[in-house]
Design a protein around this motif. Structure first.
Motif: not given
Ligand code: MG
Ligand code: ATP
Lengths: 307, 241, 309
Positions: B44-46, B86-88, B160-163
């Motif tokens: 997913k992030s990728t 991004p996620q982090t 948005l990646d896992e806010p």
């Molecule tokens: Mg991810």
């Protein structure tokens, strides 16, 4: 006592300027550039050439000193030209070498490449200019006695030396304003922190890298000219300052401009106060002791933001 | 109607020969919130990073409002109107809260430059903390700043990646409520989430990514009932182990 | 006859460099550590052995062991301080130690002889073989023996479990740490061992030439050894040794050519140009052929390391 302090501040100015450039390239380009010292040397020598050119072009062929200083306005022009040329040199080396290694993601190889580039640059300079020391001016300066001899050993300083300390302050302040007040400065700090996020936020990282080289090399050139002004211009000038530069940058914390300035002055003072203890010949070892001490006691430096 | 964001048969990954994305496709209509779900390591992030230009795309295309942006460099995406959180590590910890926003605003053309006052109206906490180095913010405040940083560039599509990662349930509620407000302001949203329930609650549609391909796509309300959803998580988990 | 004399002379130097390059290969090729102070550790070994065999009159063999011990102790101290944090701090620290050693060699007159260095360093077996070709050939055999021994030992070490862990650490510190092996200890061991070989190289040099001076251990020496490793290809001992012969060959030939071509007054500038050329060579190889001529073929990718867990 006071005299050592003053000498340390003068040397510290040169180290501080060089270390600020080093800490910028270190934090944004993410490698320890062993070539930074050579940018100092190249800056100093390019200013010699530029000075000859400026003095010849403006007629007369002689430089009239301004006020109490040993040099005329021509040297300031030459310094600006040398800074621009040194920046161009840094961009050229980046384009020829570092950029290609970066593109391959071989970040660690960059350190060795910079070591090779440093040797090549130093020897190229030696090839072009020879090994005899050069001077910007042959004027003899009368040192001003600021503090009489009976107070803590007294203090004498030349106007040139005072100017070097003052201009270092001005240049660093200017850089500080650039980094905190302008979009370019913020983009540079953002890239140092997190290049991927910087790109996502819209920072053209390639442009930031170019700007970093330009600023770092220009600062080095100014430091080199200052070193040449208060001493001799020799091919080993920058190489001998490289260890103090690294010590100052690490002492201050990689990426911290004020840290590098403070580190520069600390290293400069440590060097000058070590002279009566260990003798002038071991002066250069002081920076190493400072480096080892900081690595053992506080490896992130005084103002280091992250490990 | 052309989708606001369309990912078409994306293949890509971090290292040559090791594909993470294996032909993923997804379309997000204007004004929609689409949730991208899937087990850990599904890619997913990728996928969102690839759309944002941070991960190489080997084949396939990315369209933003019908324009092909597959080869657009990452830093140009913002100017095109694609925002990404991004996620982090999604804020500049060494810059102040205000500087984070000022920088993001300064990097887009004038007509896209959002007003900081509007951001502060949406996230009142940030105004109070604007002088603070962003690294000193709490988890929830960071997430707000990250979203504000992306919004200040006036994106037409926001990814948005896992806010919600690492936030308390109460804070998750706050963040998602803000996202709802953002959508109402006309921004299309692609939302990567592990928190399936919360995501399906605000999403219009959802897709489940497994091993770099979308497996299940449909209306959020239907997916919430779909027994295959849990199966995909479990099944993939077993395969991966 | 002259060719044989010259050949044995050349090969002797090349093999001494090979010992140093093998040490550097252990550090850089297998452990990913960059040592920018090669010249410093070589100097420690050279001075240690020279002093032990001249001032104290120890036998040469003990001098060599002393050289390795001295270089190893220095490396241990440096490594302890520098291996704790960022990997490039090691580069800076080793650079610093080389500078300091150069200063000590120049200025600690009583110990090191200052700028004049140490003369009349005993040449082993010269009592029987004289100082001519026979001795050269015997010393070459001895040095080749050392190279062979070092090579064999390194191959065994690297092929064993120690070497596997080392390579895993180089590829991915996080993965290696999760293997439960304290990465720092392995790197320190590799660093110390590599520096001991450099110290041994220094001792071999001192007893071959018979006199040493600070100017024998300038940064350009560090640079030469790096050039050897990079041209030959790091990660394989064959690369280190072949690189030593090749680069030393290029160095002597180009030096000879420049000497012949340039007038006497320009010799110093010629020497500078030679360093520039080698610098460009290193840079070009780094860019065009990062694995060198005989470098390690397949690197263990981080994913392979992950799969192995
Ligand atoms: Mg991810
Ligand atoms: N920087 C990277 N380099 C190489 N491989 C990576 C990198 N980041 C992630 N991967 C690999 O890509 C695969 C997909 O990871 P990704 O982060 O896209 O998954 P995800 O679906 O976002 O999972 P999560 O829910 O845990 O965030 C994983 O196998 C991961 O190991």
């Amino acid at each position: 006592m006071l005299q050592l302090l003053a000498d340390g501040l003068v040397v510290g100015s040169v180290i501080a300027l060089g270390a600020v450039g080093l800490t910028l390239t270190y934090s944004i380009l993410r490698f320890a550039n062993f070539g930074q010292g050579e940018f100092l040397t190249w800056g100093a020598y390019l200013a010699v050439t530029a000075l000859g050119f400026v003095v010849a072009v403006t007629g007369g062929g002689v430089m009239q000193p301004i006020g109490p200083f040993s040099f005329g306005w021509e040297l300031l022009v030459a310094m600006v030209i040398a800074a621009a040329l040194t920046a161009g040199l840094a961009l050229l080396v980046d384009w020829l070498l570092f950029q290609r290694l970066r593109a391959r993601g071989a970040a660690i190889t960059l350190v060795i490449a910079s070591f090779g580039a440093a040797l090549a640059l130093r020897n190229l300079l030696q090839f072009l200019y020879g090994t005899l020391p050069e001077y910007y001016t042959r004027e003899i300066q009368i040192a001003i006695r600021l503090v009489p001899r009976d107070v803590l050993g007294g203090l004498r300083i030349t106007p040139d030396q005072l100017l070097v300390i003052g201009m270092t302050g001005a240049v660093v302040l200017g850089l500080h304003l650039l980094l905190t007040r302008t979009t370019l400065g913020r983009a540079m700090r953002a890239t140092a922190m997190n290049p991927a996020l910087a790109r996502v936020a819209g920072v053209d990282v390639a442009a930031v890298i170019r700007a970093t080289w330009i600023i770092g090399a220009a600062l080095a050139a100014v430091a080199g000219v200052f070193a040449g002004l208060v001493g001799q211009i020799r091919p080993g000038l920058g190489f001998e300052l490289l260890l103090p530069l690294f010590a100052a940058a690490i002492l201050g914390g990689i990426g911290s401009v004020w840290g590098a300035v403070l580190g520069g002055f600390i290293v400069g003072l440590a060097e000058s106060f070590s002279v009566p203890i260990f003798g002038a010949e071991y002066r250069a070892a002081t920076a190493f002791l400072v480096l080892i001490a900081i690595l053992l006691l506080r490896p992130n430096g005084l103002f280091g933001e992250k490990p | 109607m052309t989708p606001a964001l369309e990912l078409s048969s994306i293949e890509g990954g971090y290292e040559p020969g090791l594909p993470i994305l294996r032909g993923a496709s997804l379309a997000v209509a204007p004004g929609e919130i689409v949730a991208l779900l899937g087990p850990n390591g599904a890619g997913k992030s990728t996928l969102v990073k690839a759309a944002a230009g941070l991960v190489p795309i080997w084949s396939g295309q990315v369209f933003l409002n019908g324009r092909d942006i597959t080869r657009t460099p990452a830093h140009r995406m913002v100017q095109e109107g694609l925002g990404f959180v991004p996620q982090t590590e999604n804020i500049f910890a060494n810059l102040s809260v205000l500087e984070n926003l000022q920088l993001a605003a300064a990097l887009v053309p004038k007509d896209r430059r959002g007003e900081l006052s509007k951001m502060f109206a949406l996230f009142p906490d940030l105004e109070r903390l604007r002088k603070l180095p962003a690294g000193r913010l709490s988890g929830g405040q960071r997430q707000m700043l990250a979203v504000a940083r992306a919004l200040v560039a006036s994106p037409s599509v926001l990814m948005l990646d896992e806010p919600s990662a690492g936030l308390s349930p109460k804070l998750i509620g706050v963040v998602f409520e803000r996202l709802q407000a953002v959508r109402e302001a006309g921004v299309t949203i692609l939302l990567v989430e592990q928190n399936v329930k919360a995501a399906l609650a605000i999403a219009d549609r959802a897709a489940v990514l497994v091993e770099g391909r979308e497996r299940l796509v449909g209306a959020a309300a239907d997916l919430a009932q779909d027994p295959r959803l849990a199966g995909l998580y479990l099944g993939a988990g077993l395969e991966a182990a | 006859m002259e060719l044989l004399a010259y050949g044995s002379f050349f090969l002797c130097f090349a093999s001494i460099f090979a010992v140093m390059a093998l040490g550097l290969n252990l550090q850089w090729g297998f452990a990913g550590l960059f040592n920018v102070g090669v010249a410093g550790f070589v100097a420690i070994g050279a001075y240690a052995s020279a002093l032990l065999t001249t001032s104290l009159g120890w036998p040469v063999a003990l001098g060599w062991i002393g050289a390795m011990a001295a270089a190893g102790i220095a490396a241990f101290i440096v490594g302890l301080a520098a291996l704790r944090l960022r990997e490039d701090y090691l580069a800076i620290t080793t650079f610093g130690i080389a500078v300091v050693i150069q200063l000590v060699a120049l200025n600690a007159q009583a110990l090191t002889g200052g700028p004049f260095g140490i003369q009349s360093i005993p040449k082993p077996l010269s009592a029987w073989l004289g100082a001519g070709l026979a001795w050269n050939l015997a010393y070459l055999a001895l040095v080749l023996g050392v190279v062979g021994l070092a090579w064999w030992g390194l191959e065994r070490l690297v092929a064993g479990p120690w070497g596997r862990v080392l390579r895993a650490i180089r590829e991915d510190e996080a993965a290696a740490a999760s293997l439960g092996k304290p990465a720092r200890r392995y790197r320190l061991q590799a660093f110390v061992l590599g520096c001991m070989l450099m110290g041994l190289g220094g001792a071999l040099y001192a007893h071959f030439v018979g006199y040493i001076a600070p100017e024998d251990f300038l940064p350009v020496l560090t640079f030469q050894v790096w050039a050897m490793l990079i041209v030959g290809g790091s990660g394989r001992n064959l690369g280190a040794v072949a690189g030593a012969v090749l680069v030393w060959g290029i160095w002597t030939v180009s030096g000879g050519l420049l000497r012949d071509l340039l007038p006497q007054a320009e010799q110093a500038r010629g020497a500078a140009l030679q360093v520039v050329l080698i610098g460009v060579l290193i840079a070009a190889i780094l860019v065009a052929r990062p694995r060198g001529l005989f470098g390690e073929r397949a690197t263990v990718s981080r994913h392979a390391a992950e799969d192995a867990t």
